[in-house]
Design an enzyme around this catalytic site. Structure first.
Site, PDB file in Angstrom:
ATOM      1  N   ALA A 253       0.831  -1.211   0.000  1.00  0.00           N
ATOM      2  CA  ALA A 253       0.000   0.000   0.000  1.00  0.00           C
ATOM      3  C   ALA A 253       0.866   1.262   0.000  1.00  0.00           C
ATOM      4  O   ALA A 253       1.937   1.275   0.617  1.00  0.00           O
ATOM      5  CB  ALA A 253      -0.921   0.000   1.214  1.00  0.00           C
ATOM      6  N   PRO A 254       0.426   2.285  -0.744  1.00  0.00           N
ATOM      7  CA  PRO A 254      -0.859   2.454  -1.448  1.00  0.00           C
ATOM      8  C   PRO A 254      -0.881   1.902  -2.872  1.00  0.00           C
ATOM      9  O   PRO A 254      -1.821   2.163  -3.613  1.00  0.00           O
ATOM     10  CB  PRO A 254      -1.028   3.967  -1.465  1.00  0.00           C
ATOM     11  CG  PRO A 254       0.358   4.489  -1.545  1.00  0.00           C
ATOM     12  CD  PRO A 254       1.193   3.554  -0.722  1.00  0.00           C
ATOM     13  N   GLY A 255       0.171   1.178  -3.280  1.00  0.00           N
ATOM     14  CA  GLY A 255       0.122   0.498  -4.563  1.00  0.00           C
ATOM     15  C   GLY A 255       0.938   1.095  -5.681  1.00  0.00           C
ATOM     16  O   GLY A 255       0.885   0.600  -6.815  1.00  0.00           O
ATOM     17  N   GLY A 256       1.703   2.141  -5.410  1.00  0.00           N
ATOM     18  CA  GLY A 256       2.482   2.761  -6.472  1.00  0.00           C
ATOM     19  C   GLY A 256       3.466   1.808  -7.113  1.00  0.00           C
ATOM     20  O   GLY A 256       3.584   1.750  -8.348  1.00  0.00           O
ATOM     21  N   LYS A 257       4.167   1.034  -6.292  1.00  0.00           N
ATOM     22  CA  LYS A 257       5.165   0.109  -6.836  1.00  0.00           C
ATOM     23  C   LYS A 257       4.511  -1.108  -7.470  1.00  0.00           C
ATOM     24  O   LYS A 257       5.018  -1.648  -8.463  1.00  0.00           O
ATOM     25  CB  LYS A 257       6.152  -0.293  -5.735  1.00  0.00           C
ATOM     26  CG  LYS A 257       6.924   0.892  -5.163  1.00  0.00           C
ATOM     27  CD  LYS A 257       7.875   0.450  -4.062  1.00  0.00           C
ATOM     28  CE  LYS A 257       8.517   1.650  -3.389  1.00  0.00           C
ATOM     29  NZ  LYS A 257       7.538   2.474  -2.645  1.00  0.00           N
ATOM     30  N   ASP A 275      -0.441  -6.679   1.975  1.00  0.00           N
ATOM     31  CA  ASP A 275      -0.340  -5.625   2.975  1.00  0.00           C
ATOM     32  C   ASP A 275      -1.037  -6.071   4.246  1.00  0.00           C
ATOM     33  O   ASP A 275      -1.973  -6.875   4.198  1.00  0.00           O
ATOM     34  CB  ASP A 275      -0.953  -4.313   2.481  1.00  0.00           C
ATOM     35  CG  ASP A 275      -0.400  -3.105   3.227  1.00  0.00           C
ATOM     36  OD1 ASP A 275       0.675  -2.613   2.838  1.00  0.00           O
ATOM     37  OD2 ASP A 275      -1.033  -2.667   4.204  1.00  0.00           O
ATOM     38  N   ASP A 320       9.136  -3.459   0.411  1.00  0.00           N
ATOM     39  CA  ASP A 320       9.205  -2.050   0.796  1.00  0.00           C
ATOM     40  C   ASP A 320       8.880  -2.009   2.288  1.00  0.00           C
ATOM     41  O   ASP A 320       7.744  -1.821   2.691  1.00  0.00           O
ATOM     42  CB  ASP A 320       8.197  -1.240  -0.022  1.00  0.00           C
ATOM     43  CG  ASP A 320       8.370   0.257   0.174  1.00  0.00           C
ATOM     44  OD1 ASP A 320       9.295   0.653   0.902  1.00  0.00           O
ATOM     45  OD2 ASP A 320       7.582   1.026  -0.385  1.00  0.00           O
ATOM     46  N   CYS A 373      12.065   4.000   3.030  1.00  0.00           N
ATOM     47  CA  CYS A 373      12.163   5.450   2.876  1.00  0.00           C
ATOM     48  C   CYS A 373      12.834   6.044   4.116  1.00  0.00           C
ATOM     49  O   CYS A 373      12.451   7.106   4.596  1.00  0.00           O
ATOM     50  CB  CYS A 373      10.812   6.087   2.599  1.00  0.00           C
ATOM     51  SG  CYS A 373       9.526   5.696   3.810  1.00  0.00           S
TER      52      CYS A 373
END
Length: 443
Positions: A253-257, A275, A320, A373
């Site tokens: 989440a939120p699903g960008g990758k 997730d 991630d 991150c």
């Protein structure tokens, strides 16, 4: 509701440890006139961004600390100070509007105190801040524990990191390469009067000169483009995706990758998007639908393999991992208030556990990309080094890149003033099955 009251309430929730700005602010905006939404967000995010410095200033100004029951007043005072010191709102207007909020709070008795403190800062602000700024961490508005860790890890880059953390972040896009090229989309932006440039490191990234509402972006509703920081766009290419592979995007989440993986290689056998929280998967589903993509969504703890893994190996895994988010402070400045030194050790332990468990699901010869991150080595290269020491069948792969700082394992990107966020990437290959584990994906 007045914008200053809304901002103070949002900040109060963060100071009380009850919410993040991401969750508290939308609730307050429901009761604010739409024309004031931008002001509320600027006040709340700006106050959080400069909280450490502003809080130190209030301690010097007040004769005694405010009572716990008056945390909302403390937040309001911080909001008022932020306006005086960082915004172009005329001082008299900022002071008058802030003081009046005490009445909205049913604390009219505090109006005199607020007025006196704010007017003193109006008169003596430079001198007062000179005292506060004798502390290096207060000068750059970072909590002491975080400043010390950044100083220890990145002594030469400390100023660059702290300065970038206090800036407004750029808005960056990822072009859907299944539908058009970056060059073609740049032309569409130009035709729409939106100034933009190609990102330096991501082949599908575009950075806007000024942020805008996504609905103003050409073709956004049709899936031509998504909002994603450039650093985050660098993870998917490291997977070396090939036709027919089964891919896991853990902590998706939120699903960008997830979406970028599917955009990059349309002929994959399956992408499993995993997730912990079912509610967060709704956002993933929305992004997939807008981009006309399909993935298998699963809600579970990645470490609990029996709850979600069917035993079929993955040829590629993107982890991630949950982290301190110290690389994206400029996007989430309330991290300065909510994160603590004790969190880092706990997060590193969680990251190691996730690596150990997910490694079992990776096929021999498969690649796992580890990303965070965070800019703290304790969550990044040190986690990977410890994992490699535990897993004789794992090896870190060097990858040629002109971005970031080379680490013992992987590369660390640091936040850039007019560029990408802070981000860490490592690439691992599974050379052999790991003996002694419950079940290996290669079997």
């Amino acid at each position: 509701m007045s914008p200053r009251l809304a901002a103070a309430r949002a900040v109060t929730a963060v100071m009380a440890g009850k919410a993040s700005l991401g969750s508290s602010l939308p609730r307050q905006l429901q009761d604010v006139a739409p024309r004031d939404h931008a002001l509320v967000q600027e006040l709340a995010f700006g106050t959080a961004r400069w909280y450490t410095r502003l809080d130190a200033l209030t301690r010097d100004l007040l004769n005694k600390p405010m009572k716990a029951a008056d945390l909302d007043l403390q937040a309001l005072l911080l909001v008022g100070l932020y306006q005086l010191l960082y915004l172009r709102i005329p001082a008299h207007a900022a002071i008058a509007a802030t003081v009046e909020v005490a009445s909205e709070m049913n604390k009219s008795w505090a109006k005199g105190m607020l007025n006196a403190v704010l007017r003193r800062v109006q008169r003596e602000g430079d001198a007062l801040l000179a005292v506060v700024d004798q502390s290096p961490s207060q000068r750059v508005s970072h909590p002491g524990w975080l400043f010390k860790r950044l100083q220890r890890a990145w002594p030469e880059q400390l100023d660059v990191i702290t300065q970038a953390n206090n800036l407004h972040p750029p808005m960056t896009l990822r072009v859907n390469q299944r539908q058009l090229s970056r060059a073609d989309y740049l032309l569409q932006l130009q035709a729409a009067g939106i100034a933009a440039r190609a990102c330096k490191y991501s082949a599908v990234g575009i950075q806007l000169e000024q942020a805008c509402d996504v609905q103003q972006l050409p073709g956004f509703a049709d899936g031509l483009v998504s909002v994603q920081d450039e650093a985050a766009q660098l993870a998917s290419p490291l997977l070396e995706l090939q036709t027919g592979q089964r891919v896991l995007d853990a902590c998706c989440a939120p699903g960008g990758k997830t979406c970028q993986i599917l955009e990059q290689q349309p002929a994959l056998h399956e992408v499993v998007a995993l997730d912990l929280e079912p509610a967060r998967l709704k956002r993933v589903a929305e992004n997939l639908e807008r981009l006309h993509l399909t993935a298998t969504l699963k809600a579970a703890d990645a470490r609990a393999l029996a709850d979600w893994w069917d035993g079929a190996p993955f040829q590629r895994i993107l982890l991630d991992a949950p982290c301190s988010a110290t690389g994206v402070i400029r996007r989430h400045p309330d991290i300065k208030l909510t994160r603590t030194a004790a969190d880092i050790r706990a997060l590193a332990r969680l990251q190691g556990e996730m690596l150990d468990q997910l490694w079992q699901t990776l096929a021999v010869g498969g690649i796992l990309v580890y990303a965070t991150c965070s800019v703290l080595p304790e969550e990044n290269t040190q986690v990977i080094e410890a994992f490699l020491a535990r897993q004789p069948g794992a090896r870190a792969l060097d990858f040629a890149a002109d971005y970031g700082v080379a680490q013992p394992c992987g590369r660390q990107l640091l936040p850039q003033a007019n560029g990408h966020d802070g981000f860490y990437l490592a690439k691992l290959v599974k050379l052999s099955a790991s003996p002694g584990l419950l079940k290996d994906a290669a079997q």
